[in-house]
Design a protein around this motif. Structure first.
Motif, PDB file in Angstrom:
ATOM      1  N   ALA A 173      -2.810  60.292  60.236  1.00 27.23           N
ATOM      2  CA  ALA A 173      -2.045  60.044  59.033  1.00 27.23           C
ATOM      3  C   ALA A 173      -0.838  59.175  59.275  1.00 27.23           C
ATOM      4  O   ALA A 173      -0.198  59.342  60.265  1.00 27.23           O
ATOM      5  CB  ALA A 173      -1.721  61.158  58.036  1.00 27.23           C
ATOM      6  N   GLU A 174      -0.631  57.838  58.414  1.00 24.36           N
ATOM      7  CA  GLU A 174       0.494  57.339  58.656  1.00 24.36           C
ATOM      8  C   GLU A 174       1.525  57.888  58.375  1.00 24.36           C
ATOM      9  O   GLU A 174       1.896  58.518  57.298  1.00 24.36           O
ATOM     10  CB  GLU A 174       0.218  55.823  58.121  1.00 24.36           C
ATOM     11  N   ILE A 175       2.819  57.521  59.262  1.00 25.35           N
ATOM     12  CA  ILE A 175       4.096  58.220  58.595  1.00 25.35           C
ATOM     13  C   ILE A 175       4.583  57.004  58.079  1.00 25.35           C
ATOM     14  O   ILE A 175       4.870  56.032  58.840  1.00 25.35           O
ATOM     15  CB  ILE A 175       4.982  58.635  59.896  1.00 25.35           C
ATOM     16  N   THR A 176       5.313  57.202  56.846  1.00 28.18           N
ATOM     17  CA  THR A 176       5.941  56.284  56.149  1.00 28.18           C
ATOM     18  C   THR A 176       7.279  56.453  56.308  1.00 28.18           C
ATOM     19  O   THR A 176       7.781  57.685  56.712  1.00 28.18           O
ATOM     20  CB  THR A 176       5.511  56.247  54.519  1.00 28.18           C
ATOM     21  N   ALA A 177       8.087  55.269  56.111  1.00 26.12           N
ATOM     22  CA  ALA A 177       9.769  55.322  56.124  1.00 26.12           C
ATOM     23  C   ALA A 177      10.098  56.437  55.166  1.00 26.12           C
ATOM     24  O   ALA A 177      10.887  57.496  55.455  1.00 26.12           O
ATOM     25  CB  ALA A 177      10.354  54.184  55.826  1.00 26.12           C
ATOM     26  N   GLY A 178       9.427  56.847  54.065  1.00 29.86           N
ATOM     27  CA  GLY A 178      10.096  57.520  53.013  1.00 29.86           C
ATOM     28  C   GLY A 178      10.123  59.030  53.509  1.00 29.86           C
ATOM     29  O   GLY A 178      10.832  59.839  53.599  1.00 29.86           O
ATOM     30  N   VAL A 179       8.837  59.297  54.273  1.00 32.87           N
ATOM     31  CA  VAL A 179       8.439  60.873  54.710  1.00 32.87           C
ATOM     32  C   VAL A 179       9.511  60.901  55.980  1.00 32.87           C
ATOM     33  O   VAL A 179      10.313  62.028  55.779  1.00 32.87           O
ATOM     34  CB  VAL A 179       7.094  60.783  55.489  1.00 32.87           C
ATOM     35  N   LEU A 180       9.776  60.047  56.726  1.00 29.98           N
ATOM     36  CA  LEU A 180      10.630  59.931  57.714  1.00 29.98           C
ATOM     37  C   LEU A 180      12.217  60.511  57.530  1.00 29.98           C
ATOM     38  O   LEU A 180      12.823  61.472  57.850  1.00 29.98           O
ATOM     39  CB  LEU A 180      11.040  58.665  58.510  1.00 29.98           C
ATOM     40  N   PHE A 181      12.701  59.792  56.251  1.00 30.62           N
ATOM     41  CA  PHE A 181      13.978  59.816  55.854  1.00 30.62           C
ATOM     42  C   PHE A 181      14.212  60.955  55.024  1.00 30.62           C
ATOM     43  O   PHE A 181      15.335  61.620  54.852  1.00 30.62           O
ATOM     44  CB  PHE A 181      14.764  58.401  55.667  1.00 30.62           C
ATOM     45  N   LYS A 182      13.295  61.166  54.065  1.00 33.30           N
ATOM     46  CA  LYS A 182      13.569  62.206  52.990  1.00 33.30           C
ATOM     47  C   LYS A 182      13.413  63.715  53.669  1.00 33.30           C
ATOM     48  O   LYS A 182      14.401  64.592  53.290  1.00 33.30           O
ATOM     49  CB  LYS A 182      12.282  62.423  52.057  1.00 33.30           C
ATOM     50  N   GLY A 183      12.440  63.817  54.935  1.00 33.70           N
ATOM     51  CA  GLY A 183      12.509  65.074  55.593  1.00 33.70           C
ATOM     52  C   GLY A 183      13.793  65.449  56.084  1.00 33.70           C
ATOM     53  O   GLY A 183      14.172  66.781  56.311  1.00 33.70           O
TER      54      GLY A 183
END
Lengths: 183, 94
Positions: A173-183
């Motif tokens: 699955a693609e990692i989106t910037a949103g996932v990266l920085f929210k986590g």
């Protein structure tokens, strides 16, 4: 410049790591090693000697030996597309089966005039056919992660299978910037 | 596109070979044709520029072939993808 011996040792080490063998006939093996060396000298990476490369690393990366398709091909046919890497049964029988091309046609076609589209856009269509559709060589890279083992890769598409846990492409699955920085 | 010509006694068919200079099975095909004294012309597609590659694409695809190497085209119509001794033998009456 890489030597034939280095290319051979690298292939031998890789075969050993994965429990494979190199093609059983010494004269064929020598030709494979020479083909790989030629491509490494020419492009800077050992692109598949049996496939047409573009010289653009990002476009060719799925066919840099050992290619993305080797493991599924050895699993299904006992050997890779070139028949350089084989499994034990094929090695012992010395019978090299035909292996159909698993690489998607869209990727194959980028080696037929894609660079022309990049360097000479106005001349692109002069002699081209109606069937040839050179695609852009611009490669949009993304971060992908394997949902099974967590392996992360930054490239255009996820690998054909996960090199770590062998999960199929669909498991990525693609990692989106949103996932990266929210986590 | 510059083809290299190899002459031979068996010249009743027009044999065109699309090859890669690095490809093992292309070399085997050339060897097989040489051993059987087949007259043929070949081109190493990896050494061509993009315009010529595009022409190769057009020729192979228009005859229903796959973009695989070697691709042998006999009499401008029969396409043999891969090093297929059996097919070459049959088509070229060897």
């Amino acid at each position: 410049m890489i030597t034939l011996d280095q290319v051979r040792k690298r292939a031998e080490a890789d075969a050993k790591t994965y429990g494979y063998y190199l093609t059983p006939q010494p004269d064929l093996l020598q030709m494979f090693i020479e083909g790989l060396k030629t491509n490494e000298d020419r492009y800077g990476y050992a692109s598949c000697p049996c496939r047409l490369a573009t010289g653009n690393f990002e476009v060719d990366r799925d066919i840099i030996c050992p290619c993305d398709y080797r493991d599924p091909d050895v699993a299904q046919y006992g050997t890779c597309y070139c028949r350089l890497y084989v499994n034990k049964a094929v090695f012992e029988s010395q019978n090299l089966p035909e292996v159909p091309e698993r690489r998607p046609i869209e990727k194959q076609e980028r080696a037929y005039g894609a660079a022309a589209a990049k360097t000479a856009p106005t001349q692109e269509k002069t002699e081209t056919s109606t069937t040839a559709q050179p695609q852009k060589t611009e490669v949009k890279k993304k971060l992908w992660y394997c949902k099974q083992c967590g392996y992360v890769v930054y490239r255009e598409d996820p690998p054909y299978i996960c090199p770590i846990c062998k999960a199929k492409k669909e498991f990525f699955a693609e990692i989106t910037a949103g996932v990266l920085f929210k986590g | 596109m510059q083809f290299s010509k190899v002459s031979g006694k068996n010249n009743s068919h027009k044999v065109t070979l699309y090859a890669l200079s690095t490809c093992v099975w292309c070399k085997m095909t050339k060897q097989y044709l040489n051993d059987n004294s087949v007259e043929y012309e070949f081109v190493d597609v990896d050494l061509l520029d993009d315009k010529e590659r595009n022409q190769v694409h057009e020729v192979i695809r228009s005859k229903g072939g796959e973009l695989a190497y070697p691709t042998t085209i006999v009499d401008d119509k029969t396409v043999i993808n891969g090093f297929r001794k059996d097919k070459l033998k049959e088509v070229l009456n060897l």
